[in-house]
Design a protein around this motif. Structure first.
Motif, PDB file in Angstrom:
ATOM      1  N   UNK A 136     -42.027 -21.673 -74.430  1.00 28.77           N
ATOM      2  CA  UNK A 136     -42.184 -20.953 -73.164  1.00 28.77           C
ATOM      3  C   UNK A 136     -43.273 -19.871 -73.202  1.00 28.77           C
ATOM      4  N   UNK A 137     -43.970 -19.756 -74.325  1.00 27.74           N
ATOM      5  CA  UNK A 137     -45.030 -18.745 -74.455  1.00 27.74           C
ATOM      6  C   UNK A 137     -46.120 -19.022 -73.427  1.00 27.74           C
ATOM      7  N   UNK A 138     -46.550 -17.974 -72.693  1.00 28.69           N
ATOM      8  CA  UNK A 138     -47.586 -18.172 -71.676  1.00 28.69           C
ATOM      9  C   UNK A 138     -48.791 -17.248 -71.864  1.00 28.69           C
ATOM     10  N   UNK A 139     -48.828 -16.497 -72.968  1.00 30.42           N
ATOM     11  CA  UNK A 139     -49.943 -15.609 -73.303  1.00 30.42           C
ATOM     12  C   UNK A 139     -50.115 -14.476 -72.284  1.00 30.42           C
ATOM     13  N   UNK A 140     -49.139 -14.297 -71.401  1.00 31.07           N
ATOM     14  CA  UNK A 140     -49.220 -13.233 -70.388  1.00 31.07           C
ATOM     15  C   UNK A 140     -48.918 -11.895 -71.045  1.00 31.07           C
ATOM     16  N   UNK A 141     -49.775 -10.934 -70.748  1.00 31.42           N
ATOM     17  CA  UNK A 141     -49.598  -9.590 -71.298  1.00 31.42           C
ATOM     18  C   UNK A 141     -48.949  -8.699 -70.236  1.00 31.42           C
ATOM     19  N   UNK A 142     -47.956  -7.938 -70.659  1.00 25.53           N
ATOM     20  CA  UNK A 142     -47.265  -7.006 -69.772  1.00 25.53           C
ATOM     21  C   UNK A 142     -47.620  -5.578 -70.181  1.00 25.53           C
ATOM     22  N   UNK A 143     -47.805  -4.727 -69.195  1.00 27.49           N
ATOM     23  CA  UNK A 143     -48.058  -3.314 -69.436  1.00 27.49           C
ATOM     24  C   UNK A 143     -47.151  -2.524 -68.508  1.00 27.49           C
ATOM     25  N   UNK A 144     -46.490  -1.513 -69.057  1.00 28.08           N
ATOM     26  CA  UNK A 144     -45.627  -0.682 -68.227  1.00 28.08           C
ATOM     27  C   UNK A 144     -45.603   0.749 -68.747  1.00 28.08           C
ATOM     28  N   UNK A 145     -45.397   1.673 -67.820  1.00 22.83           N
ATOM     29  CA  UNK A 145     -45.179   3.051 -68.237  1.00 22.83           C
ATOM     30  C   UNK A 145     -43.707   3.420 -68.070  1.00 22.83           C
ATOM     31  N   UNK A 146     -42.921   2.486 -67.557  1.00 17.02           N
ATOM     32  CA  UNK A 146     -41.478   2.687 -67.406  1.00 17.02           C
ATOM     33  C   UNK A 146     -40.761   2.136 -68.631  1.00 17.02           C
ATOM     34  N   UNK A 147     -40.695   2.946 -69.647  1.00 17.56           N
ATOM     35  CA  UNK A 147     -40.048   2.525 -70.890  1.00 17.56           C
ATOM     36  C   UNK A 147     -39.509   3.749 -71.611  1.00 17.56           C
ATOM     37  N   UNK A 148     -38.719   3.493 -72.605  1.00 12.97           N
ATOM     38  CA  UNK A 148     -38.204   4.551 -73.480  1.00 12.97           C
ATOM     39  C   UNK A 148     -38.290   4.013 -74.905  1.00 12.97           C
ATOM     40  N   UNK A 149     -38.154   4.884 -75.866  1.00 16.47           N
ATOM     41  CA  UNK A 149     -38.064   4.413 -77.248  1.00 16.47           C
ATOM     42  C   UNK A 149     -36.682   4.767 -77.765  1.00 16.47           C
ATOM     43  N   UNK A 150     -36.219   3.974 -78.698  1.00 12.01           N
ATOM     44  CA  UNK A 150     -34.855   4.103 -79.169  1.00 12.01           C
ATOM     45  C   UNK A 150     -34.810   3.708 -80.633  1.00 12.01           C
ATOM     46  N   UNK A 151     -33.974   4.378 -81.401  1.00 13.99           N
ATOM     47  CA  UNK A 151     -33.762   4.018 -82.795  1.00 13.99           C
ATOM     48  C   UNK A 151     -32.647   2.977 -82.842  1.00 13.99           C
ATOM     49  N   UNK A 152     -32.934   1.799 -83.380  1.00  9.00           N
ATOM     50  CA  UNK A 152     -31.973   0.702 -83.413  1.00  9.00           C
ATOM     51  C   UNK A 152     -31.702   0.333 -84.859  1.00  9.00           C
ATOM     52  N   UNK A 153     -30.423   0.216 -85.189  1.00  4.96           N
ATOM     53  CA  UNK A 153     -30.035  -0.214 -86.537  1.00  4.96           C
ATOM     54  C   UNK A 153     -29.753  -1.715 -86.487  1.00  4.96           C
TER      55      UNK A 153
END
Length: 145
Positions: free
Chosen positions: A61-78
């Motif tokens: 299903x890979x389509x090489x489409x690039x996504x860009x957003x400023x609506x994000x957060x970062x999180x520490x995931x174990x």
């Protein structure tokens, strides 16, 4: 009343241009995640963005489409192996059981994993009950319409 979901299924992510992507139900994972490649944080004119591609070239299903957003957060995931890492978290929509739900997904390099999407208990909790014997309940319902 909660919806019964099996251990694996297929779902749509319209905002990400993905249909019938394999998902694994993982009650051991708190947050849901999706396989991405080329994940990078960009600072441009004092604004923060993330840029990423869904899946990787080996995925059907890979389509090489690039996504860009400023609506994000970062999180520490174990992860299941006990190692913590910083991941980016985006909000989007999932269509499953012919219904649209909001979902938070961490962007993760899951190239070696069988399923490109994990549905964690934060998403599953209030909506679904898991029957581990069953598979593709939503996908079967979608194909009946």
């Amino acid at each position: 009343m909660k919806i019964t979901i099996g251990r694996v299924d297929k779902a749509d992510f319209p905002e990400l241009h993905l249909e019938d992507i394999d998902v694994k139900v993982d009650s051991g994972a708190y947050t849901s995640s999706i396989h991405c490649s080329n994940i990078e944080e960009i600072i441009l004119n004092n604004e923060h963005f993330i840029r990423f591609k869904l899946l990787d070239p080996e995925h059907s299903l890979y389509n090489n489409k690039e996504f860009t957003t400023k609506n994000y957060a970062s999180k520490l995931v174990k992860s299941s192996n006990g190692i913590s890492e910083k991941r980016y978290l985006v909000e989007t929509e999932i269509v499953i059981f012919n219904q649209t739900f909001p979902i938070h997904l961490t962007l993760s390099e899951r190239k070696d994993m069988t399923y490109p999407v994990l549905l964690g208990r934060k998403f599953l909790n209030k909506i679904f009950v898991i029957d581990t014997i069953k598979k593709n309940l939503s996908h079967k319902l979608k194909n009946k319409i």
